[in-house]
Scaffold this motif. Structure first.
Motif, PDB file in Angstrom:
ATOM      1  N   TYR A   1       0.828  -1.203   0.000  1.00 14.67           N
ATOM      2  CA  TYR A   1       0.000   0.000   0.000  1.00 14.67           C
ATOM      3  C   TYR A   1       0.867   1.260   0.000  1.00 14.67           C
ATOM      4  CZ  TYR A   1      -3.026   3.676   1.833  1.00 14.67           C
ATOM      5  OH  TYR A   1      -3.685   4.862   2.029  1.00 14.67           O
ATOM      6  N   GLN A   2       1.938   1.249   0.783  1.00 11.93           N
ATOM      7  CA  GLN A   2       2.853   2.399   0.795  1.00 11.93           C
ATOM      8  C   GLN A   2       3.499   2.599  -0.577  1.00 11.93           C
ATOM      9  OE1 GLN A   2       3.240   4.651   3.214  1.00 11.93           O
ATOM     10  NE2 GLN A   2       1.652   3.548   4.318  1.00 11.93           N
ATOM     11  N   SER A   3       3.814   1.518  -1.257  1.00 11.37           N
ATOM     12  CA  SER A   3       4.384   1.615  -2.602  1.00 11.37           C
ATOM     13  C   SER A   3       3.376   2.186  -3.596  1.00 11.37           C
ATOM     14  CB  SER A   3       4.859   0.240  -3.082  1.00 11.37           C
ATOM     15  OG  SER A   3       5.904  -0.227  -2.276  1.00 11.37           O
ATOM     16  N   VAL A   4       2.119   1.781  -3.478  1.00  7.79           N
ATOM     17  CA  VAL A   4       1.077   2.312  -4.353  1.00  7.79           C
ATOM     18  C   VAL A   4       0.890   3.806  -4.085  1.00  7.79           C
ATOM     19  CG1 VAL A   4      -1.378   2.214  -4.945  1.00  7.79           C
ATOM     20  CG2 VAL A   4      -0.103   0.102  -4.617  1.00  7.79           C
ATOM     21  N   LYS A   5       0.905   4.202  -2.809  1.00 13.91           N
ATOM     22  CA  LYS A   5       0.792   5.631  -2.475  1.00 13.91           C
ATOM     23  C   LYS A   5       1.941   6.426  -3.065  1.00 13.91           C
ATOM     24  CE  LYS A   5      -0.086   7.228   1.589  1.00 13.91           C
ATOM     25  NZ  LYS A   5      -0.232   7.447   3.039  1.00 13.91           N
TER      26      LYS A   5
ATOM     27  N   VAL B   1      -2.321  -2.591  -8.765  1.00 11.80           N
ATOM     28  CA  VAL B   1      -2.941  -1.437  -9.421  1.00 11.80           C
ATOM     29  C   VAL B   1      -2.081  -1.072 -10.623  1.00 11.80           C
ATOM     30  CG1 VAL B   1      -3.662   0.960  -9.147  1.00 11.80           C
ATOM     31  CG2 VAL B   1      -3.832  -0.582  -7.221  1.00 11.80           C
ATOM     32  N   ARG B   2      -2.734  -0.766 -11.721  1.00 11.57           N
ATOM     33  CA  ARG B   2      -2.051  -0.303 -12.924  1.00 11.57           C
ATOM     34  C   ARG B   2      -2.431   1.158 -13.165  1.00 11.57           C
ATOM     35  NH1 ARG B   2       1.363  -4.013 -12.887  1.00 11.57           N
ATOM     36  NH2 ARG B   2       0.813  -6.050 -13.626  1.00 11.57           N
ATOM     37  N   GLY B   3      -1.697   1.816 -14.006  1.00  9.89           N
ATOM     38  CA  GLY B   3      -1.981   3.215 -14.316  1.00  9.89           C
ATOM     39  C   GLY B   3      -3.369   3.420 -14.880  1.00  9.89           C
ATOM     40  N   ARG B   4      -3.847   2.477 -15.669  1.00  9.08           N
ATOM     41  CA  ARG B   4      -5.184   2.610 -16.270  1.00  9.08           C
ATOM     42  C   ARG B   4      -6.302   2.448 -15.231  1.00  9.08           C
ATOM     43  NH1 ARG B   4      -3.213  -2.420 -17.919  1.00  9.08           N
ATOM     44  NH2 ARG B   4      -4.434  -4.145 -17.108  1.00  9.08           N
ATOM     45  N   ASP B   5      -5.982   1.915 -14.039  1.00 11.50           N
ATOM     46  CA  ASP B   5      -6.975   1.728 -12.987  1.00 11.50           C
ATOM     47  C   ASP B   5      -7.173   2.983 -12.133  1.00 11.50           C
ATOM     48  OD1 ASP B   5      -7.153  -0.948 -13.789  1.00 11.50           O
ATOM     49  OD2 ASP B   5      -5.602  -1.572 -12.374  1.00 11.50           O
ATOM     50  N   LEU B   6      -6.322   3.968 -12.300  1.00 10.51           N
ATOM     51  CA  LEU B   6      -6.371   5.168 -11.469  1.00 10.51           C
ATOM     52  C   LEU B   6      -7.539   6.069 -11.853  1.00 10.51           C
ATOM     53  CD1 LEU B   6      -2.590   6.112 -11.586  1.00 10.51           C
ATOM     54  CD2 LEU B   6      -3.784   4.936  -9.734  1.00 10.51           C
TER      55      LEU B   6
ATOM     56  N   ARG C   1      -6.360   9.236  -7.659  1.00 15.70           N
ATOM     57  CA  ARG C   1      -6.998   8.366  -6.661  1.00 15.70           C
ATOM     58  C   ARG C   1      -6.852   6.911  -7.067  1.00 15.70           C
ATOM     59  NH1 ARG C   1     -12.213  12.037  -6.724  1.00 15.70           N
ATOM     60  NH2 ARG C   1     -11.484  13.631  -5.287  1.00 15.70           N
ATOM     61  N   PHE C   2      -6.764   6.069  -6.062  1.00 20.35           N
ATOM     62  CA  PHE C   2      -6.711   4.627  -6.301  1.00 20.35           C
ATOM     63  C   PHE C   2      -7.509   3.917  -5.226  1.00 20.35           C
ATOM     64  CE2 PHE C   2      -3.190   5.587  -3.524  1.00 20.35           C
ATOM     65  CZ  PHE C   2      -3.242   4.579  -2.586  1.00 20.35           C
ATOM     66  N   SER C   3      -7.943   2.726  -5.564  1.00 21.14           N
ATOM     67  CA  SER C   3      -8.686   1.897  -4.621  1.00 21.14           C
ATOM     68  C   SER C   3      -8.532   0.446  -5.065  1.00 21.14           C
ATOM     69  CB  SER C   3     -10.160   2.299  -4.622  1.00 21.14           C
ATOM     70  OG  SER C   3     -10.888   1.469  -3.751  1.00 21.14           O
ATOM     71  N   TYR C   4      -8.260  -0.414  -4.118  1.00 20.37           N
ATOM     72  CA  TYR C   4      -8.176  -1.843  -4.413  1.00 20.37           C
ATOM     73  C   TYR C   4      -8.433  -2.633  -3.146  1.00 20.37           C
ATOM     74  CZ  TYR C   4      -3.403  -1.804  -2.487  1.00 20.37           C
ATOM     75  OH  TYR C   4      -2.315  -1.671  -1.668  1.00 20.37           O
TER      76      TYR C   4
ATOM     77  N   TYR D   1      -8.132  -0.967   0.440  1.00 19.03           N
ATOM     78  CA  TYR D   1      -7.182   0.139   0.450  1.00 19.03           C
ATOM     79  C   TYR D   1      -7.649   1.208  -0.536  1.00 19.03           C
ATOM     80  CZ  TYR D   1      -3.783  -2.854   2.825  1.00 19.03           C
ATOM     81  OH  TYR D   1      -3.139  -3.651   3.725  1.00 19.03           O
ATOM     82  N   SER D   2      -7.479   2.461  -0.165  1.00 20.72           N
ATOM     83  CA  SER D   2      -7.745   3.573  -1.078  1.00 20.72           C
ATOM     84  C   SER D   2      -6.912   4.758  -0.638  1.00 20.72           C
ATOM     85  CB  SER D   2      -9.231   3.927  -1.091  1.00 20.72           C
ATOM     86  OG  SER D   2      -9.645   4.374   0.186  1.00 20.72           O
ATOM     87  N   GLY D   3      -6.669   5.645  -1.572  1.00 24.43           N
ATOM     88  CA  GLY D   3      -5.873   6.815  -1.250  1.00 24.43           C
ATOM     89  C   GLY D   3      -5.957   7.840  -2.367  1.00 24.43           C
ATOM     90  N   THR D   4      -5.499   9.043  -2.054  1.00 28.46           N
ATOM     91  CA  THR D   4      -5.504  10.142  -3.006  1.00 28.46           C
ATOM     92  C   THR D   4      -4.198  10.911  -2.875  1.00 28.46           C
ATOM     93  OG1 THR D   4      -7.899  10.377  -2.768  1.00 28.46           O
ATOM     94  CG2 THR D   4      -6.729  12.221  -3.746  1.00 28.46           C
ATOM     95  N   ALA D   5      -3.592  11.179  -4.019  1.00 32.54           N
ATOM     96  CA  ALA D   5      -2.414  12.059  -4.058  1.00 32.54           C
ATOM     97  C   ALA D   5      -2.885  13.399  -4.601  1.00 32.54           C
ATOM     98  CB  ALA D   5      -1.335  11.467  -4.956  1.00 32.54           C
TER      99      ALA D   5
END
Length: 118
Positions: free
Chosen positions: A39-43, A75-80, A94-97, A113-117
């Protein structure tokens, strides 16, 4: 005088219960830690996409590059979900998985997991 002294300490049953409780907490924790690191890597990759992205396509490419470096596969770039402003620049990423972690036999732990940059 014999028998007036009471001994203290763990009984065998007390020790067994303590060990079972410790294992019951330790094993799920050990199984969840890799998921938290992922999750930290995805963030980090989402923040990189927000920082480097001047458009949706460059944000996707920046995310995929950072995800490749960090070994992110969930998560892939197209999933964002990439939000842009009126000029077309990236406002937020934003991402969510969902991650399912098998604990014991048929018991598993599902984490969303979800987050926003921004």
């Amino acid at each position: 005088m014999r028998g007036s002294r009471r001994e203290s300490g763990f009984s065998l049953l007390g020790l067994l219960v303590t060990v079972l409780l410790a294992v019951g907490v330790f094993v799920p924790l050990v199984k969840v830690v890799p998921s938290l690191l992922e999750y930290q890597s995805v963030k980090r990759a989402a923040y990189q996409a927000k920082t480097d992205g001047s458009s949706v396509q460059t944000a996707i490419a920046a995310f995929d590059r950072q995800a490749l470096v960090d070994g992110v596969q969930v998560v892939r770039g197209r999933d964002l979900d990439i939000q842009t402003n009126a000029n077309g620049a990236v406002d937020s990423v934003r991402f969510s998985y969902r991650r399912e972690i098998l604990l014991y036999g048929p018991i598993s732990l599902a984490i969303q997991y979800s987050g926003t940059a921004q």
